[in-house]
Design a protein around this motif. Structure first.
Motif, PDB file in Angstrom:
ATOM      1  N   UNK A 185       0.827  -1.212   0.000  1.00 21.10           N
ATOM      2  CA  UNK A 185       0.000   0.000   0.000  1.00 21.10           C
ATOM      3  C   UNK A 185       0.861   1.261   0.000  1.00 21.10           C
ATOM      4  N   UNK A 186       1.972   1.228   0.721  1.00 18.34           N
ATOM      5  CA  UNK A 186       2.788   2.431   0.848  1.00 18.34           C
ATOM      6  C   UNK A 186       3.723   2.684  -0.312  1.00 18.34           C
ATOM      7  N   UNK A 187       3.833   1.743  -1.259  1.00 18.17           N
ATOM      8  CA  UNK A 187       4.808   1.887  -2.342  1.00 18.17           C
ATOM      9  C   UNK A 187       4.321   2.774  -3.473  1.00 18.17           C
TER      10      UNK A 187
ATOM     11  N   UNK B 253      11.298   1.615  -6.439  1.00 13.56           N
ATOM     12  CA  UNK B 253      10.737   2.788  -7.113  1.00 13.56           C
ATOM     13  C   UNK B 253      11.856   3.774  -7.433  1.00 13.56           C
ATOM     14  N   UNK B 254      12.011   4.183  -8.714  1.00 13.07           N
ATOM     15  CA  UNK B 254      13.066   5.136  -9.071  1.00 13.07           C
ATOM     16  C   UNK B 254      12.746   6.539  -8.574  1.00 13.07           C
ATOM     17  N   UNK B 255      13.728   7.421  -8.642  1.00 11.99           N
ATOM     18  CA  UNK B 255      13.518   8.809  -8.225  1.00 11.99           C
ATOM     19  C   UNK B 255      12.455   9.485  -9.081  1.00 11.99           C
ATOM     20  N   UNK B 256      12.482   9.193 -10.387  1.00 14.25           N
ATOM     21  CA  UNK B 256      11.478   9.707 -11.307  1.00 14.25           C
ATOM     22  C   UNK B 256      11.022   8.585 -12.232  1.00 14.25           C
TER      23      UNK B 256
ATOM     24  N   UNK C 170      -2.077   5.855  -8.476  1.00 16.35           N
ATOM     25  CA  UNK C 170      -2.954   4.737  -8.131  1.00 16.35           C
ATOM     26  C   UNK C 170      -2.653   3.560  -9.048  1.00 16.35           C
ATOM     27  N   UNK C 171      -2.538   2.379  -8.471  1.00 16.18           N
ATOM     28  CA  UNK C 171      -2.279   1.190  -9.275  1.00 16.18           C
ATOM     29  C   UNK C 171      -3.434   0.961 -10.237  1.00 16.18           C
ATOM     30  N   UNK C 172      -3.116   0.788 -11.517  1.00 17.27           N
ATOM     31  CA  UNK C 172      -4.129   0.594 -12.547  1.00 17.27           C
ATOM     32  C   UNK C 172      -4.521  -0.882 -12.574  1.00 17.27           C
ATOM     33  N   UNK C 173      -5.665  -1.179 -11.982  1.00 19.20           N
ATOM     34  CA  UNK C 173      -6.204  -2.535 -11.991  1.00 19.20           C
ATOM     35  C   UNK C 173      -7.608  -2.475 -12.563  1.00 19.20           C
ATOM     36  N   UNK C 174      -8.136  -3.600 -12.997  1.00 19.02           N
ATOM     37  CA  UNK C 174      -9.460  -3.567 -13.608  1.00 19.02           C
ATOM     38  C   UNK C 174     -10.066  -4.934 -13.718  1.00 19.02           C
TER      39      UNK C 174
END
Length: 347
Positions: free
Chosen positions: A45-47, A131-134, A69-73
């Motif tokens: 959740x925090x990532x 997770x990268x800086x950008x 937001x994680x793209x799920x569907x």
């Protein structure tokens, strides 16, 4: 609301009930007859909220409308005539009064169609850990986006991205932000529905929407002029040290020919600049470089072909003094830089 221009650097504040999102469902596994099967995992959740999209020089982020937001569907699809197996996710968002006012009070209609200085911009990137800086923009395969059931104009298809899935081609669009302002209901307290369709490919994607201000090349040039510059003394010392070396990039150890013509516009350089990461003496014209990247953003040095991002650009005062010197006339296209750091006109 007072003049929005006076509040440009003060991100609008909104109550929690004005920023409501509803998720359509969660996708864990995709199976397609006679085709690929992909399984994706759900990050912690925090990532996902830690993701920072790659900064875009021509857009100033005013506020987040939908946070990363994680793209799920699900495989429930409201888009007609789509291939089997395509996923769909739906988001609902209500604009705050301040967000709506930023856009409405600063739009113009010069040619029968609105032009927006402030825009609602969708960003999509691939989720990668760590997770990268950008995180740069990266589009899912077969991407379709509708806002309030109206199709958004998407970046052009990158034809080099084609892959075969179930006897058809799926294309990945070029990496770029998506302006959806035309399709948004610019009225606070009214639902805006965002529907995203894509073809699963085993990757995870993160979606966000920001309120941004569109900047012009003139604005970026003024900001560059206000930045810390490369001093004349710094460049002069670099010249002395460079010409003292046996360097294959320089034809002679006693002098160096510097072109006054920008390699991009083939016109006289007015504002000499280069990236802090470039080790060559030659500069390009800052205004031409920024204007060309406004039309087609590549941010590559035209001299050494290395990345030259806007934030890494610096005006060189030594060569600025050269191009503004009364010693030059309109016919001079080149100077000779000498080993002691001085220069002379090449006739």
């Amino acid at each position: 609301m007072t003049n929005p221009q006076q509040r440009i650097h003060q991100p609008p504040k909104y109550h929690q009930q004005l920023m409501r999102m509803e998720r359509a469902g969660s996708y864990l596994k995709f199976n397609m007859a006679a085709g690929p099967s992909y399984t994706s995992y759900t990050p912690s959740i925090g990532t996902v909220p830690q993701i920072k999209y790659k900064k875009l020089p021509f857009y100033e982020v005013i506020d987040e409308v939908i946070k990363p937001t994680l793209l799920t569907g699900t495989d429930r699809r409201t888009l007609p005539n789509v291939p089997e197996g395509m996923n769909e996710a739906t988001f609902k968002v209500v604009l705050s009064p301040e967000h709506a006012n930023f856009v409405v009070m600063n739009r113009k209609k010069p040619h029968g169609r609105y032009e927006y200085q402030y825009q609602f911009q969708i960003r999509i990137c691939q989720f990668i850990e760590p997770v990268p800086n950008e995180s740069p923009d990266y589009m899912p395969l077969g991407l379709r986006i509708r806002v309030n059931m109206i199709e958004c104009q998407l970046p052009p298809i990158n034809t080099r991205s084609e892959i075969f899935t179930t006897n058809r081609l799926a294309f990945r669009r070029s990496a770029a932000p998506i302006d959806c302002t035309d399709n948004v209901k610019l009225c606070p307290y009214v639902d805006n529905e965002i529907t995203i369709n894509w073809t699963p490919d085993g990757k995870n994607y993160v979606f966000a929407m920001n309120l941004v201000k569109k900047l012009t090349s003139e604005t970026l040039l003024m900001k560059l002029q206000d930045k810390n510059r490369r001093s004349s003394e710094e460049t002069k010392n670099y010249i002395v040290n460079k010409l003292a070396e046996v360097d294959p990039d320089i034809a002679t150890t006693s002098s160096y020919r510097f072109s006054l013509v920008c390699p991009l516009g083939r016109m006289r350089i007015n504002m000499p600049a280069k990236s802090i990461h470039c080790d060559h003496l030659q500069c390009f014209d800052a205004a031409t470089f920024i204007l060309m990247n406004e039309k087609r953003p590549t941010w590559m040095c035209p001299i050494c072909n290395k990345p030259s991002m806007y934030d890494d650009l610096k005006i060189d005062n030594y060569f600025l003094e050269v191009v503004t010197s009364p010693r030059l006339n309109d016919s001079n296209n080149e100077i000779e830089v000498l080993a002691n750091g001085t220069w002379r006109v090449v006739n």
